[in-house]
Design a protein around this motif. Structure first.
Motif, PDB file in Angstrom:
ATOM      1  N   ARG A  60       0.807  -1.221   0.000  1.00  0.00           N
ATOM      2  CA  ARG A  60       0.000   0.000   0.000  1.00  0.00           C
ATOM      3  C   ARG A  60       0.840   1.271   0.000  1.00  0.00           C
ATOM      4  O   ARG A  60       0.287   2.360   0.008  1.00  0.00           O
TER       5      ARG A  60
ATOM      6  N   ARG B 249      -7.771  -4.978   3.076  1.00  0.00           N
ATOM      7  CA  ARG B 249      -7.218  -3.878   2.278  1.00  0.00           C
ATOM      8  C   ARG B 249      -5.817  -4.201   1.768  1.00  0.00           C
ATOM      9  O   ARG B 249      -5.469  -3.869   0.622  1.00  0.00           O
TER      10      ARG B 249
ATOM     11  N   ALA C  29      -3.216   0.334   7.185  1.00  0.00           N
ATOM     12  CA  ALA C  29      -4.299  -0.076   6.284  1.00  0.00           C
ATOM     13  C   ALA C  29      -5.658   0.204   6.900  1.00  0.00           C
ATOM     14  O   ALA C  29      -6.577   0.675   6.216  1.00  0.00           O
TER      15      ALA C  29
ATOM     16  N   GLY D 171      -6.581   3.753   6.510  1.00  0.00           N
ATOM     17  CA  GLY D 171      -6.568   4.259   5.144  1.00  0.00           C
ATOM     18  C   GLY D 171      -5.334   5.056   4.780  1.00  0.00           C
ATOM     19  O   GLY D 171      -5.396   5.916   3.892  1.00  0.00           O
TER      20      GLY D 171
END
Length: 423
Positions: free
Chosen positions: A74, A412, A104, A107
């Motif tokens: 990410r 995620r 994660a 966000g």
């Protein structure tokens, strides 16, 4: 692995295996295809360094250090640097993984990492600590960078340590303010960042009280730890009129059933004293007694693994909010869950520091400053949104908040890996 089977795990379970067990349960909850959970538990890189140090008395010491990078699906790795004699490879792995899941969940565009030096900083002079920090920064600098891996303060490290790290890194790679967060304001730190971890926890507690129909002002709160997180939690609760009845630090613990004089405790600790040395009206208690006090909300905000199979039966709080990383062992967590104690996990409650790190990193990379109001708005907004997501998942799937937080985070990261073609 089910919660029931987890409660029977050997009490010698290491932190990295305990976190991995949470990932396994999340993968099972999400019905991920076989083998994905094993990929999610792998660490991308583990770097061990041995740092020679000429001490002030002329003797030579060698200090062991680590930098563990867990998962960058990410975004670049982000993780703390802690100085602690028990910060071994297993603990460092666990903390790196926790940062992946915390980022994660909230966000944030980061993966997880963690650094450590296996020392008791009280055994070293300021000159020695600076030399060790600089040696460590140079030893790991080839795997660090604003787009690679970003360091942050953690247990027993602070803005001064981050400044030493930044300067040492810059001597080899040039000025790169985005490689470190938690810096002094004069070196690109973010205004309000020092308070973000504590404020974020209080925002979580406020959101929980609203959802659960609890009058927060009527709760009696005990806080284990009066450092970077615990002191700000106490300060924020005090100004809201919430009764903080007990706090503790490395020098002792104190109790006042009518509510502690938090400003006086802050003055004492700012002067270098323990809370136990404060002149405020209080009763001194044994540090371990704080965890089993008759209170409504218990906030372990010192070190990991303080609530275990050996003391969990004595916990009398109805709500436990994890202010430290992994303060409740899996076996203790199972006992609390069976008793109906509401546990707000560190992934959720510890989001404030990660959000502040994001703000400072973005400020350093983009060269556009964040003021304290912007950070406060971002902090409260992200914390409240994430709390709602966790609460709704928990209610829909009839699972604990810890299970819900891990499931959301794992989903995620797994999705990001799939989009990249890694699954």
């Amino acid at each position: 692995m089910t919660l029931t089977s987890l409660s029977m795990i050997d009490r010698g379970l290491t932190p990295d295996i305990a976190v991995a067990a949470s990932v396994d349960r999340a993968a099972e909850q999400l019905e991920l295809r076989p083998g994905v959970n094993e990929l999610l538990k792998l660490h991308d890189r583990e770097l061990g360094v041995q740092l020679p140090l000429r001490r002030d008395d002329g003797s030579i010491a060698v200090v062991q250090g680590y930098r563990v990078q867990h998962n960058a699906a990410r975004g670049p790795y982000l993780g703390g640097l802690r100085f602690h004699p028990r910060a071994d490879l297993q603990q460092t792995r666990a903390l790196a993984s926790l940062t992946t899941w915390r980022s994660a969940l909230h966000g944030l565009p980061f993966g997880g990492a963690q650094g450590s030096l296996l020392i008791d900083p009280s055994d070293y002079s300021t000159t020695e600590l600076e030399a060790l920090t600089r040696r460590y920064a140079l030893a790991v600098s080839h795997v660090m960078g604003p787009r690679l891996d970003i360091a942050a303060p953690d247990l027993n490290t602070d803005a001064r340590v981050m400044a030493w790290f930044l300067d040492a890194y810059g001597s080899r790679h040039g000025h790169a303010p985005g490689v470190v967060t938690g810096k002094p304001l004069g070196l690109g730190g973010v205004s309000g960042g020092d308070a973000a971890a504590g404020r974020g926890l209080v925002y979580v507690l406020e959101a929980a009280a609203r959802r659960w129909g609890i009058d927060l002002g009527a709760q009696r709160v005990a806080i284990q730890g009066f450092g970077h997180v615990g002191s700000w939690v106490a300060r924020e609760l005090f100004v809201r009129g919430v009764r903080v009845v007990a706090v503790g630090d490395a020098g002792g613990a104190v109790l006042n059933e009518r509510g502690l004089d938090v400003p006086e405790l802050l003055r004492a600790t700012a002067a270098g004293y323990s809370v136990a040395d404060s002149r405020a009206p209080l009763q001194r208690i044994a540090p371990d007694e704080l965890l089993t006090l008759d209170c409504d909300v218990l906030i372990p905000a010192a070190t990991g693994e303080v609530l275990t199979a050996f003391n969990v039966d004595g916990v009398r709080a109805g709500i436990v909010v994890e202010g430290a990383a992994h303060p409740v062992t899996p076996e203790a967590d199972a006992v609390l869950d069976a008793r109906g104690v509401r546990v707000v996990p560190d992934l959720l409650a510890g989001g404030g520091a990660a959000i502040a790190a994001y703000a400072e990193w973005a400020q350093g990379v983009a060269g556009v400053p964040w003021d304290e109001l912007r950070l406060a708005t971002e902090l409260r907004g992200r914390i409240e949104r994430t709390f709602t997501e966790v609460a709704e998942f928990s209610e829909e799937h009839h699972c604990s908040y810890r299970q819900a937080a891990y499931s959301l985070a794992v989903d995620r990261v797994a999705s990001a890996m799939q989009l990249r073609g890694g699954l």
